[in-house]
Design a protein around this motif. Structure first.
Motif, mmCIF file in Angstrom:
data_model
loop_
_atom_site.group_PDB
_atom_site.id
_atom_site.type_symbol
_atom_site.label_atom_id
_atom_site.label_comp_id
_atom_site.label_asym_id
_atom_site.label_seq_id
_atom_site.Cartn_x
_atom_site.Cartn_y
_atom_site.Cartn_z
ATOM 1 N N THR A 114 0.837 -1.189 0.000
ATOM 2 C CA THR A 114 0.000 0.000 0.000
ATOM 3 C C THR A 114 0.876 1.245 0.000
ATOM 4 N N ASP A 115 0.669 2.134 -0.978
ATOM 5 C CA ASP A 115 1.490 3.335 -1.102
ATOM 6 C C ASP A 115 2.971 2.956 -1.215
ATOM 7 N N VAL A 116 3.269 2.135 -2.197
ATOM 8 C CA VAL A 116 4.642 1.663 -2.414
ATOM 9 C C VAL A 116 5.095 2.107 -3.806
ATOM 10 N N SER A 117 6.312 2.620 -3.900
ATOM 11 C CA SER A 117 6.853 3.052 -5.184
ATOM 12 C C SER A 117 8.166 2.340 -5.482
ATOM 13 N N PHE A 118 8.327 1.958 -6.753
ATOM 14 C CA PHE A 118 9.559 1.356 -7.255
ATOM 15 C C PHE A 118 10.080 2.269 -8.362
ATOM 16 N N ASP A 119 11.246 2.859 -8.171
ATOM 17 C CA ASP A 119 11.798 3.819 -9.120
ATOM 18 C C ASP A 119 13.177 3.339 -9.570
ATOM 19 N N GLU A 120 13.294 3.062 -10.878
ATOM 20 C CA GLU A 120 14.548 2.567 -11.452
ATOM 21 C C GLU A 120 15.039 1.320 -10.706
ATOM 22 N N VAL A 121 14.146 0.403 -10.491
ATOM 23 C CA VAL A 121 14.447 -0.833 -9.766
ATOM 24 C C VAL A 121 14.526 -1.996 -10.750
ATOM 25 N N LYS A 122 15.503 -2.878 -10.552
ATOM 26 C CA LYS A 122 15.619 -4.093 -11.349
ATOM 27 C C LYS A 122 14.768 -5.183 -10.707
ATOM 28 N N LEU A 123 13.645 -5.476 -11.337
ATOM 29 C CA LEU A 123 12.719 -6.499 -10.849
ATOM 30 C C LEU A 123 12.550 -7.604 -11.882
ATOM 31 N N ASP A 124 13.552 -7.785 -12.732
ATOM 32 C CA ASP A 124 13.471 -8.843 -13.735
ATOM 33 C C ASP A 124 13.391 -10.211 -13.044
ATOM 34 N N LEU A 125 12.504 -11.044 -13.568
ATOM 35 C CA LEU A 125 12.277 -12.402 -13.053
ATOM 36 C C LEU A 125 11.735 -12.416 -11.622
ATOM 37 N N ALA A 126 11.298 -11.265 -11.125
ATOM 38 C CA ALA A 126 10.694 -11.223 -9.793
ATOM 39 C C ALA A 126 9.277 -11.788 -9.848
ATOM 40 N N ALA A 127 8.776 -12.229 -8.706
ATOM 41 C CA ALA A 127 7.427 -12.784 -8.624
ATOM 42 C C ALA A 127 6.613 -12.015 -7.594
ATOM 43 N N MET A 128 5.418 -11.595 -7.992
ATOM 44 C CA MET A 128 4.475 -10.961 -7.073
ATOM 45 C C MET A 128 3.144 -11.694 -7.110
ATOM 46 N N ARG A 129 3.207 -12.995 -7.180
ATOM 47 C CA ARG A 129 1.994 -13.811 -7.272
ATOM 48 C C ARG A 129 1.127 -13.659 -6.027
ATOM 49 N N PHE A 130 -0.172 -13.561 -6.258
ATOM 50 C CA PHE A 130 -1.179 -13.486 -5.193
ATOM 51 C C PHE A 130 -1.015 -12.241 -4.308
ATOM 52 N N THR A 131 -0.257 -11.261 -4.763
ATOM 53 C CA THR A 131 -0.015 -10.049 -3.968
ATOM 54 C C THR A 131 -1.024 -8.965 -4.323
ATOM 55 N N LYS A 132 -1.437 -8.197 -3.329
ATOM 56 C CA LYS A 132 -2.366 -7.090 -3.524
ATOM 57 C C LYS A 132 -1.560 -5.801 -3.655
ATOM 58 N N LEU A 133 -1.736 -5.108 -4.790
ATOM 59 C CA LEU A 133 -1.051 -3.848 -5.043
ATOM 60 C C LEU A 133 -2.053 -2.712 -4.908
ATOM 61 N N ARG A 134 -1.987 -1.985 -3.818
ATOM 62 C CA ARG A 134 -2.907 -0.895 -3.533
ATOM 63 C C ARG A 134 -2.127 0.420 -3.584
ATOM 64 N N LYS A 154 -5.119 -3.928 -9.351
ATOM 65 C CA LYS A 154 -6.075 -2.854 -9.647
ATOM 66 C C LYS A 154 -5.534 -1.480 -9.268
ATOM 67 N N GLY A 155 -4.689 -1.414 -8.255
ATOM 68 C CA GLY A 155 -4.155 -0.131 -7.829
ATOM 69 C C GLY A 155 -2.751 0.135 -8.309
ATOM 70 N N ALA A 156 -2.323 -0.527 -9.388
ATOM 71 C CA ALA A 156 -0.941 -0.396 -9.863
ATOM 72 C C ALA A 156 -0.842 0.516 -11.073
ATOM 73 N N ARG A 157 0.277 1.220 -11.168
ATOM 74 C CA ARG A 157 0.574 2.060 -12.314
ATOM 75 C C ARG A 157 1.991 1.749 -12.787
ATOM 76 N N PHE A 158 2.125 1.438 -14.070
ATOM 77 C CA PHE A 158 3.412 1.109 -14.666
ATOM 78 C C PHE A 158 3.780 2.219 -15.643
ATOM 79 N N VAL A 159 4.892 2.900 -15.405
ATOM 80 C CA VAL A 159 5.298 4.025 -16.241
ATOM 81 C C VAL A 159 6.722 3.797 -16.744
ATOM 82 N N GLY A 160 6.884 3.749 -18.062
ATOM 83 C CA GLY A 160 8.218 3.620 -18.638
ATOM 84 C C GLY A 160 8.928 2.339 -18.257
ATOM 85 N N CYS A 161 8.180 1.268 -18.051
ATOM 86 C CA CYS A 161 8.770 0.002 -17.597
ATOM 87 C C CYS A 161 8.927 -0.990 -18.746
ATOM 88 N N ASP A 162 9.933 -1.828 -18.652
ATOM 89 C CA ASP A 162 10.119 -2.922 -19.597
ATOM 90 C C ASP A 162 9.441 -4.154 -19.016
#
Length: 219
Positions: A114-134, A154-162
């Motif tokens: 909840t209220d979490v931001s990822f900025d210029e983070v390497k999340l390749d091959l990461a897993a967020m299965r069954f996680t709630k993104l608010r 439902k509460g996620a925003r992806f900007v400029g991401c690969d």
């Protein structure tokens, strides 16, 4: 998936006090940390399960392969550092920011963000299965091959991401937003119903949709 832009909810930043106490790994691990500044500690493979951290600045930490399952993080700021292949199951993150962190292969499973931001983070091959993104924002992140299967985005925003090759099977996506992202080869595109995408991204998305529907594109 709609091509019209919607206004996404504001992600609130962490409330980190200006004055923090330094903390060192030599003190050993405690159940709770509050208002601390941890910097440069080598904590690879550390057992941080059930730890609670609030109001803290975590800078250049090596937490590769660490286990933070059932952890509670509130008002924390992560800068740089290595969380590759770290595991967090059933953890709760509220007002937490990650900037320039390496999180390749991280396992963030069945968590609440909840209220979490990822900025210029390497999340390749990461897993967020069954996680709630608010109210979660990914900005300029490497999410190639990431797995969001069965997540609530439902509460996620992806900007400029690969997002090349990312998996979205069985997600709940109504209200999710994709802006200026690379979407080639994403899986589970049929489950992104209700999400919004910028018109500039429609070319790459159309190829994915055509493949999912068995449509051959000829020149």
């Amino acid at each position: 998936m709609a091509s019209t832009a919607k206004r996404s909810p504001t992600v609130h930043p962490p409330r980190v006090p200006a004055r923090l106490d330094p903390v060192f790994a030599a003190r050993g691990f405690e159940e709770r940390y509050q208002n601390v500044h941890a910097r440069g500690a080598m904590l690879a493979k550390a057992d941080l399960s059930h730890v609670e951290i609030t109001g803290s600045h975590l800078e250049s930490l090596n937490l590769a392969f660490a286990d933070a399952s059932h952890a509670v993080l509130r008002d924390c700021r992560f800068e740089r550092g290595d969380l590759a292949n770290a595991t967090a199951r059933s953890a709760a993150l509220t007002r937490v920011s990650f900037h320039g962190v390496r999180m390749t292969g991280a396992q963030i499973i069945d968590c609440v963000l909840t209220d979490v931001s990822f900025d210029e983070v390497k999340l390749d091959l990461a897993a967020m299965r069954f996680t709630k993104l608010r109210k979660v924002e990914f900005r300029d992140c490497n999410l190639t091959g990431a797995d969001f299967a069965n997540a609530d985005i439902k509460g996620a925003r992806f900007v400029g991401c690969d997002l090349t090759g990312a998996q979205f099977s069985h997600v709940q996506a109504d209200g999710a937003m994709f802006e200026n992202c690379w979407l080639e080869g994403i899986g589970g595109v049929a489950h992104l119903s209700g999400a919004s995408v910028r018109s500039d991204d429609l070319v790459s998305l159309s190829r994915v949709l055509a493949k999912a529907l068995g449509i051959e594109i000829v020149s």
